[in-house]
Motif scaffolding. Structure first.
Motif, PDB file in Angstrom:
ATOM      1  N   ILE A   1       4.959   4.953  -3.570  1.00 47.08           N
ATOM      2  CA  ILE A   1       5.314   5.596  -4.829  1.00 47.08           C
ATOM      3  C   ILE A   1       5.185   4.571  -5.946  1.00 47.08           C
ATOM      4  O   ILE A   1       5.787   3.492  -5.882  1.00 47.08           O
ATOM      5  CB  ILE A   1       6.750   6.160  -4.783  1.00 47.08           C
ATOM      6  N   ASP A   2       4.373   4.895  -6.952  1.00 53.26           N
ATOM      7  CA  ASP A   2       4.172   4.019  -8.112  1.00 53.26           C
ATOM      8  C   ASP A   2       3.794   2.599  -7.700  1.00 53.26           C
ATOM      9  O   ASP A   2       4.279   1.609  -8.267  1.00 53.26           O
ATOM     10  CB  ASP A   2       5.435   3.985  -8.986  1.00 53.26           C
ATOM     11  N   GLY A   3       2.933   2.494  -6.692  1.00 54.72           N
ATOM     12  CA  GLY A   3       2.420   1.206  -6.273  1.00 54.72           C
ATOM     13  C   GLY A   3       3.330   0.414  -5.361  1.00 54.72           C
ATOM     14  O   GLY A   3       2.998  -0.721  -4.997  1.00 54.72           O
ATOM     15  N   SER A   4       4.463   0.993  -4.964  1.00 57.02           N
ATOM     16  CA  SER A   4       5.406   0.285  -4.092  1.00 57.02           C
ATOM     17  C   SER A   4       5.585   1.047  -2.788  1.00 57.02           C
ATOM     18  O   SER A   4       5.533   2.277  -2.753  1.00 57.02           O
ATOM     19  CB  SER A   4       6.769   0.129  -4.777  1.00 57.02           C
ATOM     20  N   ARG A   5       5.831   0.288  -1.712  1.00 52.94           N
ATOM     21  CA  ARG A   5       6.103   0.893  -0.405  1.00 52.94           C
ATOM     22  C   ARG A   5       7.622   1.057  -0.243  1.00 52.94           C
ATOM     23  O   ARG A   5       8.362   0.097  -0.220  1.00 52.94           O
ATOM     24  CB  ARG A   5       5.519   0.022   0.706  1.00 52.94           C
ATOM     25  N   HIS A   6       8.052   2.325  -0.116  1.00 46.40           N
ATOM     26  CA  HIS A   6       9.467   2.645   0.047  1.00 46.40           C
ATOM     27  C   HIS A   6       9.777   2.866   1.522  1.00 46.40           C
ATOM     28  O   HIS A   6       9.095   3.646   2.204  1.00 46.40           O
ATOM     29  CB  HIS A   6       9.826   3.914  -0.726  1.00 46.40           C
ATOM     30  N   ALA A   7      10.816   2.188   2.015  1.00 46.78           N
ATOM     31  CA  ALA A   7      11.343   2.436   3.359  1.00 46.78           C
ATOM     32  C   ALA A   7      12.528   3.376   3.214  1.00 46.78           C
ATOM     33  O   ALA A   7      13.565   3.004   2.658  1.00 46.78           O
ATOM     34  CB  ALA A   7      11.768   1.127   4.018  1.00 46.78           C
ATOM     35  N   VAL A   8      12.352   4.596   3.699  1.00 54.16           N
ATOM     36  CA  VAL A   8      13.327   5.659   3.460  1.00 54.16           C
ATOM     37  C   VAL A   8      13.970   6.065   4.781  1.00 54.16           C
ATOM     38  O   VAL A   8      13.298   6.155   5.817  1.00 54.16           O
ATOM     39  CB  VAL A   8      12.642   6.882   2.814  1.00 54.16           C
ATOM     40  N   ALA A   9      15.278   6.307   4.758  1.00 54.87           N
ATOM     41  CA  ALA A   9      15.983   6.805   5.939  1.00 54.87           C
ATOM     42  C   ALA A   9      17.039   7.802   5.493  1.00 54.87           C
ATOM     43  O   ALA A   9      17.590   7.701   4.384  1.00 54.87           O
ATOM     44  CB  ALA A   9      16.637   5.661   6.716  1.00 54.87           C
TER      45      ALA A   9
END
Length: 387
Positions: free
Chosen positions: A280-288
């Motif tokens: 998202i918007d050039g960043s890698r999000h680690a979601v849980a």
């Protein structure tokens, strides 16, 4: 060679159904037993709501694979599965050849329900067989017999073009001869794919306490290595070589959804305790998401999602994750992708030492992969390269 810029675009959706009929003594997954009926319609609405919210964050993606895991997703009614898949199709673009996998236990398999799953859109099933002898199944806490397991595989074979099943080896008192016979029987029943996992003793499980008390004796390190070597040899001879440390398939029959994980591509996680990796918007999000099913349900009903963690990974974290996951694959990794993620190259001296020890191979095109001799010590190889 599979370079970062030539990987086929992929976006996976993982859906976690957290309920089981019973909790296996070796299992540390987010699974829960409920002695009262589950309100499936309410949970289905919550899944649809979280899918909508997640899709809004990832607009424009085309879903190439869907995986219904758990828990025991085959405890769901086909209409619940259909509602979840319909919601994914409503909120994302879906590839025409999308792979839709569903985990199932032999205890919950019957032809009528499987036909309903196929009609709902499932096109690949993965059966949690775990063993093909009754004594081992009982010790593993499984609720099915070997005969029921093979009957379930037959149902899957009849109704689905693609199916797989899991086995656990390195079980107490298991010998190389016993495992060879069991594995050959499994291969005779498998169409294209087998997942073969060494039994691991996970903290917080009943097996952990039994093992610590000396009441559960697992094979020695040497015997575990022998059983691993038997696995590789028997499967390779039968045309199912390993494409990942614990997964074997005929050419072209790999689980496409799991390749998304191992290749470091993007995927959404939906449901209690699900994880995702979103760009998202050039960043890698680690979601849980919230692990407890009822707490997740209330969160989704209140705010549209059950997310409890949404961390942005820095370049080093992304690169380490890429290394950890990618080196599990038989195809290995492209060191140039590691450099692009981390901003630094892998240490050539460490590569040389590991290559001289026979743990890794560097292909002529520069691709780096772990050898069959290196896979049993994969954690040490990864740690050495990442240092």
């Amino acid at each position: 060679m599979i370079r970062a810029d030539t990987l086929q675009p992929a976006f996976g959706v993982y859906v976690h159904w957290p309920f089981c009929l019973s909790k296996c003594p070796y299992c540390d997954f987010n699974s829960h037993v409920r002695h009262q009926p589950i309100d499936e319609e309410r949970f289905a609405r919550a899944f649809e709501r979280e899918i909508e919210t997640t899709a809004a964050r990832t607009a424009g993606r085309t879903v190439t694979s869907i995986f219904l895991g758990g828990g025991t997703p085959s405890l769901m009614q086909p209409k619940t599965v259909g509602a979840i898949l319909d919601s994914i199709g409503k909120h994302w673009n879906v590839a025409g050849d999308v792979e839709v996998s569903m985990e199932a236990n032999p205890t919950s398999v019957d032809a009528t329900r499987f036909q309903g799953y196929r009609a709902a859109g499932v096109n690949r099933v993965s059966l949690g067989v775990q063993a093909l002898d009754d004594a081992s199944l009982k010790s593993l806490g499984r609720l099915h017999s070997a005969r029921e397991a093979l009957d379930a595989v037959a149902v899957a074979r009849k109704l689905f073009q693609r199916y797989s099943f899991d086995l656990i080896y390195a079980r107490p008192d298991q010998t190389a001869a016993m495992w060879t016979d069991e594995l050959r029987l499994a291969i005779s029943e498998a169409a294209e794919h087998l997942s073969l996992y060494q039994l691991t003793i996970e903290e917080g499980t009943p097996f952990f306490g039994l093992h610590a008390a000396g009441k559960l004796k697992t094979p020695s390190e040497d015997m575990s290595r022998i059983l691993y070597d038997v696995t590789q040899e028997v499967c390779a001879q039968a045309g199912l070589p390993s494409y990942e440390i614990s997964n074997h398939a005929r050419p072209g029959a790999q689980c496409r959804h799991n390749l998304v994980y191992w290749r470091g591509q993007e995927y959404a996680g939906v449901g209690p305790g699900a994880h995702g990796r979103l760009d998202i918007d050039g960043s890698r999000h680690a979601v849980a998401t919230e692990k407890r099913p009822e707490a997740w349900l209330m969160r989704v009903e209140a705010s549209g999602h059950g997310v409890t963690t949404d961390d942005i990974l820095n370049s080093e974290e992304r690169a380490d994750e890429f290394l950890l996951m990618g080196l599990r694959l038989g195809e290995g990794i492209d060191p140039e992708r590691y450099k692009a993620l981390s901003g630094r190259s892998l240490d050539p001296d460490r590569i040389r030492i590991l290559r001289d020890e026979g743990a890794i191979v560097v292909e002529e095109n520069g691709r780096l992969r772990v050898t069959q001799e290196g896979f049993p010590v994969l954690d040490a190889v990864v740690a050495d390269l990442a240092a």
